[in-house]
Write an enzyme that holds these catalytic residues in place. Structure first.
Site, PDB file in Angstrom:
ATOM      1  CG  ASP A 138      -2.179   0.655   1.072  1.00  0.00           C
ATOM      2  OD1 ASP A 138      -2.155   1.828   0.527  1.00  0.00           O
ATOM      3  OD2 ASP A 138      -3.442  -0.054   1.251  1.00  0.00           O
ATOM      4  CG  HIS A 201      -5.238   3.798   0.159  1.00  0.00           C
ATOM      5  ND1 HIS A 201      -4.675   2.591   0.080  1.00  0.00           N
ATOM      6  CD2 HIS A 201      -6.349   3.677  -0.321  1.00  0.00           C
ATOM      7  CE1 HIS A 201      -5.646   1.829  -0.540  1.00  0.00           C
ATOM      8  NE2 HIS A 201      -6.500   2.594  -1.016  1.00  0.00           N
ATOM      9  CB  SER A 528      -9.209   0.715  -1.052  1.00  0.00           C
ATOM     10  OG  SER A 528      -8.324   0.704  -2.102  1.00  0.00           O
TER      11      SER A 528
END
Ligand SMILES: *[C@@H]1O[C@H](CO)[C@@H](O)[C@H](O)[C@H]1NC(C)=O
Ligand SMILES: *[C@@H]1O[C@H](CO)[C@@H](O)[C@H](O)[C@H]1NC(C)=O
Ligand SMILES: *[C@@H]1O[C@H](CO)[C@@H](O)[C@H](O)[C@H]1NC(C)=O
Ligand SMILES: *[C@@H]1O[C@H](CO)[C@@H](O)[C@H](O)[C@H]1NC(C)=O
Ligand SMILES: *[C@@H]1O[C@H](CO)[C@@H](O)[C@H](O)[C@H]1NC(C)=O
Ligand SMILES: *[C@@H]1O[C@H](CO)[C@@H](O)[C@H](O)[C@H]1NC(C)=O
Ligand SMILES: *[C@@H]1O[C@H](CO)[C@@H](O)[C@H](O)[C@H]1NC(C)=O
Length: 745
Positions: A138, A201, A528
């Site tokens: 990620d 994220h 996600s």
């Protein structure tokens, strides 16, 4: 990145322009994939160099051209090549594929309660779970977020071979986040190098998977509660492969190469791009080698829904995840001076300071000082006059992240209409007071503005409200897939709308660089967010069944999933087997296991030749598909769901699915088949009872699907098979899809 955001789309466009500007050199980066590692402990790097030398001819250039050598978990390298060198390398016997390096995109508290998953006090195998390591590819991680506190955690499990790399804004790991590495050779010259999460994220996905419980978590008071990851006792290892300009294939492969070798138990990747042939697709390649070593990879299915054929990460050894809703939504009240009030959808942390503010529409606030083709009704950047916007709430048609624009012009609020985003399901975090409303309500607001001398409005702080759930998010990518036509994708669904989870304090909470708010929690949406939910569920199952294969764990999650309560027109092409039910998945009764041998026979059936397969499996010089047990039936794989794609509109329905189930329930048991068939289709299960005497016994059966030509206008037909003894229900969707136009693959 599979996170949805309106402003993100603009960012992408900007980056595309920048990247184009930098392409001076004619050499372009490629990945040369060579399959399994050689058995002999020869240096793969020497081999890579000699292949490059043979293709390039010049020692010095060959040395400079090489970017990566992969050789920890699979064989291959990345290099900058000219077209004729690409051709030469493709012709090499030892090479499976050569493909251009592309950029990919990044694609909780309440959610776990909604899924009925026990907290730390419930039925958990915390001791075994704390030996489980989840590898996450990620944007990096913000270790100082409260969700990654390591109180009560012992040192890393003995099997752990990874490490913690230091870097800017990164103070190191702890006993919760036991590893962090970064891979950035794509931007080696420019990027700052650190595993720190300057995006947010990676911190968010990591904490959904394995964050510890944090009491009183909220986003500026919104969605207050206990935030926790699904596998809150498991460890996290971060592999940072995404940077400001995206996630490049070669960095992604480096992340897989190391994560597998480091000893992670599961991998979660919330990243996607167009699906390609399995062995020219870094996600399929990385997860294939993970699977060979007993590691299940969970991937987001993409955010390009609700259009058909948008599903990504479709290899059968991947667990492909769609995004579903939980029973909570974020409501923002928008009130007009005439007393009318509308339920908007957004995440607005701002409390109004005045009772009412002046209101104007983009149309009336247009900058008329010069001729312009910009759309002022939509409040496009550059279309509005600053003095008309200043101090006002602005009404805009359509929402695509205009909050930044209005804020820059001194506006005090945004109300945007749009059925595409607003009315559907996602609430976006606004960088200023703002909300979206439906087109219908937008029109009423516009009419009020037009008909009132001093129009006024006020936007309240967001409140949470209950809603009917689950359904699949409109943005979640839909099947069918075009790579292995008769494997249903997505496999599963998990919460991915408006998820509160940990965040990095390095970036602001929105993508507006002027936003002053930094927080350790944030609310994001996307497949996600769904993907780490399923990896946590897999970790939970694995904590009870440490020796189960990746396919068995995935099967347990699929056959116990809950079909969508609120279906859409795409049926299982949206949701696969349904929403995960982790607690049930620990006791699935039967599992559809898949061995390496059956993956190989599947690949033979899919048309991969002996040369390629020999390289994938390693060992043999040449692999003979016809001497191998041929995969039979419509899909050739012991998959927990069944899917027939008819690519010819005139074909009649005919499919046979051969399956074998392994008994993991009660030693002596008798399962009976229950079938539901769509109208006009017959589904027969032979035999329709399965008797087991022992645990781990296998029983085979076939499912014969027959019907006439598909009726014109009917494209999707859903049926199902359910095996049940008195205690378990083992469910598989059976989906028939007919295209209405010829498919171009
Ligand atoms: C301006 O944008 C809105 C919202 O996207 C759209 O409905 C409208 O048709 C556009 N107007 C023009 C003139 O393009
Ligand atoms: C409000 O006025 C503007 C400008 O005259 C016009 O374009 C728009 O259609 C009007 N809106 C409604 C709902 O009547
Ligand atoms: C991150 O590190 C860089 C270099 O050390 C520094 O310039 C920057 O201010 C740091 N950013 C934050 C948000 O701390
Ligand atoms: C196998 O497939 C590869 C890639 O498509 C091709 O280059 C090779 O020539 C094929 N080999 C045989 C024996 O057909
Ligand atoms: C592959 O195996 C089949 C069946 O065993 C055999 O007939 C055939 O000759 C073999 N082909 C090669 C190229 O070895
Ligand atoms: C399907 O059948 C119809 C009518 O029999 C025919 O007109 C059409 O060309 C056929 N389509 C294909 C793709 O064969
Ligand atoms: C059942 O099948 C699995 C693979 O599908 C295999 O590993 C296992 O050994 C089989 N069990 C028995 C009892 O043969």
């Amino acid at each position: 990145m599979s996170r949805v955001s309106a402003a993100f789309l603009f960012k992408l466009c900007l980056f595309a322009t920048l990247v184009q500007g930098l392409q001076g050199d004619k050499r372009k980066p490629y990945i040369i994939y060579m399959g399994e590692l050689p058995e002999a402990k020869t240096s793969v790097e020497d081999k890579h160099h000699s292949l490059l030398m043979a293709a390039i001819g010049d020692e010095e250039i060959a040395r400079q051209a090489k970017i990566y050598s992969y050789g920890k978990s699979f064989n291959g390298f990345a290099a900058r090549l000219l077209p004729h060198e690409v051709q030469k390398l493709s012709d090499e016997d030892a090479v499976v594929s050569v493909f251009a390096n592309k950029k990919r995109k990044l694609h909780t508290t309440r959610s776990w309660d909604f899924l009925g998953m026990p907290g730390t006090s419930g039925s958990r195998n915390s001791k075994v779970e704390s030996d489980i390591i989840i590898g996450i590819l990620d944007t990096g991680i913000y270790v100082n977020a409260p969700s990654f506190g390591d109180k009560g955690f012992g040192p890393a499990p003995a099997k752990w071979k990874g490490k913690c790399v230091k870097g800017a804004n990164f103070t190191g790991c702890n006993n919760k986040v036991i590893g962090a590495k970064y891979f950035n050779l794509e931007n080696a010259a420019t990027g700052s190098v650190t595993p720190a999460d300057d995006d947010g994220h990676g911190t968010h996905t990591s904490s959904i998977a394995a964050g510890v419980a944090v009491k009183g978590a909220s986003f500026y008071g919104i969605a207050r509660g206990t935030a926790r990851g699904g596998a809150s006792s498991a460890r996290i290892a971060m592999y940072k492969v995404c940077w400001e300009n995206g996630c490049s294939d070669m960095d992604l492969l480096a992340g897989f190469d190391e994560a597998i070798a480091d000893g992670v138990d599961l991998i979660s990747v919330s990243i996607g791009g167009p699906s390609k042939d399995f062995f020219s697709d870094p996600m399929a390649i990385g997860s294939f080698h993970a699977m060979k070593r007993g590691i299940l990879t969970s991937c987001s299915g993409g955010n390009d829904g609700p259009t058909e054929y948008t599903i990504e990460n479709v290899a059968p050894w991947i667990m492909t995840v769609a995004a579903s809703s939980i029973d909570r939504k974020f409501q923002t009240e928008f009130k007009l001076g005439n007393g009318a009030s509308y339920d908007g959808l957004s995440i607005n942390t701002f409390v109004p300071k005045k009772r009412m503010y002046p209101l104007i529409s983009g149309t009336l606030a247009a900058d008329t000082s010069h001729q312009s083709y910009l759309n002022a009704s939509a409040c496009e950047y550059g279309s509005l006059s600053q003095h008309k916007v200043k101090g006002r709430v602005v009404y805009c048609e359509g929402y695509f992240g205009q909050d930044d624009t209005i804020k820059q012009l001194g506006g005090v609020g945004l109300v945007a209409s749009g059925d595409s985003l607003a009315d559907v399901d996602v609430a976006f975090v606004m960088s200023m007071p703002g909300t979206t409303v439906s087109n219908k309500d937008g029109e009423k607001i516009d009419r009020y503005i037009n008909s009132t001398k001093n129009p006024q409005a006020v936007i309240s702080k967001t409140r949470t409200a209950k809603m009917n759930a689950p359904f699949i998010a409109a943005f979640s990518s839909r099947g069918p897939q075009l790579i292995a036509l008769n494997i249903l994708k997505p496999d599963l669904a998990a919460p991915g709308i408006d998820i509160l989870a940990a965040y990095s304090k390095l970036p602001p909470v929105t993508e507006d660089p002027l936003d002053k708010r930094h927080a350790t929690f944030n609310i994001l949406s996307g497949t996600s967010m769904a993907c780490p939910h399923t990896v946590a569920a897999a970790a939970y199952v694995k904590s009870f069944h440490p020796n189960w294969s990746p396919a068995a764990i995935k099967s347990a999650l699929m056959t116990t999933a809950v079909p969508m309560k609120i279906k859409d027109e795409f049926a299982e092409l949206s949701s696969g087997s349904g929403q995960i039910n982790p607690v049930k998945a620990v006791h699935p009764g039967l599992v559809y296991d898949i061995t390496m041998r059956s993956y190989i026979s599947f690949l033979c059936k899919e048309g991969y030749n002996g040369t390629t397969i020999a390289l994938l499996t390693g060992g043999q010089k040449k692999f003979n598909c016809s001497s191998f047990r041929p995969a039979h039936g419509t899909d050739g794989l012991n998959y927990p769901s069944m899917h027939l794609q008819l690519t010819d509109t005139n074909a009649s329905i005919s499919a046979v699915f051969y399956r074998t189930v392994t008994n993991v329930g009660s030693a002596k048991s008798l399962y009976k088949a229950k079938v539901t068939a769509p109208e006009g289709v017959s589904i027969q299960v032979v035999p329709d009872t399965l008797k087991f005497d022992k645990l781990h016994e296998n029983r085979s059966f076939k499912v014969v699907v027959k019907g006439g030509r598909v009726k014109k206008g009917t494209r999707i037909m859903s049926g199902s098979l359910e095996w049940s003894d008195s205690r378990h229900r083992v469910k598989s969707p059976i989906l028939i899809f007919t295209t209405d136009q010829p498919i171009m693959v």
